[in-house]
Enzyme design. Structure first.
Site, PDB file in Angstrom:
ATOM      1  N   THR A  44       0.823  -1.206   0.000  1.00 20.14           N
ATOM      2  CA  THR A  44       0.000   0.000   0.000  1.00 20.14           C
ATOM      3  C   THR A  44       0.857   1.255   0.000  1.00 20.14           C
ATOM      4  O   THR A  44       0.608   2.196  -0.752  1.00 20.14           O
ATOM      5  CB  THR A  44      -0.928   0.013   1.221  1.00 20.14           C
ATOM      6  OG1 THR A  44      -1.690  -1.188   1.256  1.00 20.14           O
ATOM      7  CG2 THR A  44      -1.865   1.201   1.185  1.00 20.14           C
ATOM      8  N   TYR A 133      -2.917 -10.047   4.824  1.00 19.73           N
ATOM      9  CA  TYR A 133      -2.892  -8.625   5.178  1.00 19.73           C
ATOM     10  C   TYR A 133      -4.314  -8.150   5.417  1.00 19.73           C
ATOM     11  O   TYR A 133      -5.128  -8.120   4.500  1.00 19.73           O
ATOM     12  CB  TYR A 133      -2.222  -7.842   4.060  1.00 19.73           C
ATOM     13  CG  TYR A 133      -2.114  -6.345   4.260  1.00 19.73           C
ATOM     14  CD1 TYR A 133      -2.277  -5.758   5.515  1.00 19.73           C
ATOM     15  CD2 TYR A 133      -1.823  -5.508   3.182  1.00 19.73           C
ATOM     16  CE1 TYR A 133      -2.171  -4.386   5.695  1.00 19.73           C
ATOM     17  CE2 TYR A 133      -1.707  -4.135   3.344  1.00 19.73           C
ATOM     18  CZ  TYR A 133      -1.887  -3.584   4.593  1.00 19.73           C
ATOM     19  OH  TYR A 133      -1.780  -2.218   4.765  1.00 19.73           O
TER      20      TYR A 133
END
Length: 296
Positions: A44, A133
């Site tokens: 990210t 995740y």
């Protein structure tokens, strides 16, 4: 296998909106020298939603070539398209990487059954270890403890990056998944407590800015030197907070530019340049922290 201070590496860009591979080289070398345990590429913080699969492959290949086996390399391979994630994973398998970080499928809102099927398919696409995740604040998709426990039964699903900031999950996850299952914090503000309560490390945004300090905190925690670790952690409280003053990685890129670690703070749309108020706040926090001289 994965523990300590793991950096969620930014992806620097040139003025032509291409990956700045020269800058990537310098950042990787800095993390090796600073004692960072592993690097997450194309996560990210690395702006994975706006990187093409070709760019993810080229970036991972470059980091592997630069690191020369001196640091573990984890690559983001997740998406909300199971087939696409499997295709990318099979392609990345050819590289000398150490594992994958696989985000929950965002937007689709799968059931628990869908989550298990999604991750199982990706696990079948590789023999490399996979870290789940869970970041529901971004994905609108929580990964419940019982789903994590079920997935931990798969031989190459070895851990979880938990960015929920819910510290009550740690004991429950440990009980359900066993001592060998790796628990990593994905939330810098609660990462210290996460590790003190039994976590194995952090996948950190802050480690982009102060890698030596983050590595030292984790080393102290690993050796049960809680007092020394806490003293260092207290110096980072404001930085942990202010690096998320705007959507990540807007602020951390500005911090690295301010510290002359990257030549610009360029982002890819739809992310835009940091606001003047946030910019000032980040700079003040860095100066007040008095941490950076020891990193230079």
């Amino acid at each position: 296998m994965f523990f300590g201070s793991i950096v969620a590496l930014i992806t620097p860009f040139t003025s032509e909106n291409c990956i700045d591979f020269d800058c990537v080289t310098q950042l990787v070398k800095w993390h090796i020298d600073s004692g960072t345990s592993a690097i997450v590429v194309a996560g990210t913080t690395g702006e994975s939603p706006t990187l093409s699969d070709d760019e993810k492959f080229e970036l991972a290949q470059h980091v592997v070539d630069v690191s020369q086996g001196k640091i573990k390399i984890i690559v983001g391979n997740g998406s909300n398209n199971t087939y696409a994630s499997c295709q990318l994973t099979r392609r990345l398998n050819s590289l000398n990487i150490d594992g994958y970080l696989t985000v929950t499928p965002y937007y689709n809102k799968p059931t628990n059954e869908g989550l298990i099927a999604h991750y199982s398919e990706i696990a079948r696409a590789t023999t490399l270890p996979i870290i789940l995740y869970n970041v529901p604040s971004r994905t609108a998709c929580d990964l419940p403890n019982e789903v994590v426990a079920k997935l931990s039964e798969l031989s190459n699903i070895v851990g979880l990056k938990d960015a929920t900031a819910d510290l009550s999950r740690i004991d429950k996850l440990r009980a359900k998944c066993g001592a060998s299952f790796t628990l990593l914090s994905g939330d810098d503000e609660t990462g210290f407590e996460f590790c003190r309560l039994g976590g194995d490390g952090v996948i950190s945004v802050t480690a982009n800015v102060v890698p030596q300090t983050m590595a030292a905190i984790q080393a102290h925690l690993n050796n049960n030197n809680i007092k020394q670790a806490k003293a260092l952690e207290l110096d980072l409280v404001a930085l942990h907070r202010d690096l998320f003053i705007e959507s990540n990685p807007i602020a951390v890129k500005w911090a690295l530019y301010y510290l002359k670690k990257i030549p610009n703070a360029l982002l890819r749309l739809p992310l835009t340049m940091i606001s003047s108020q946030a910019k000032q706040k980040i700079e003040q926090t860095i100066v007040k922290s008095n941490l950076y001289p020891q990193e230079n």
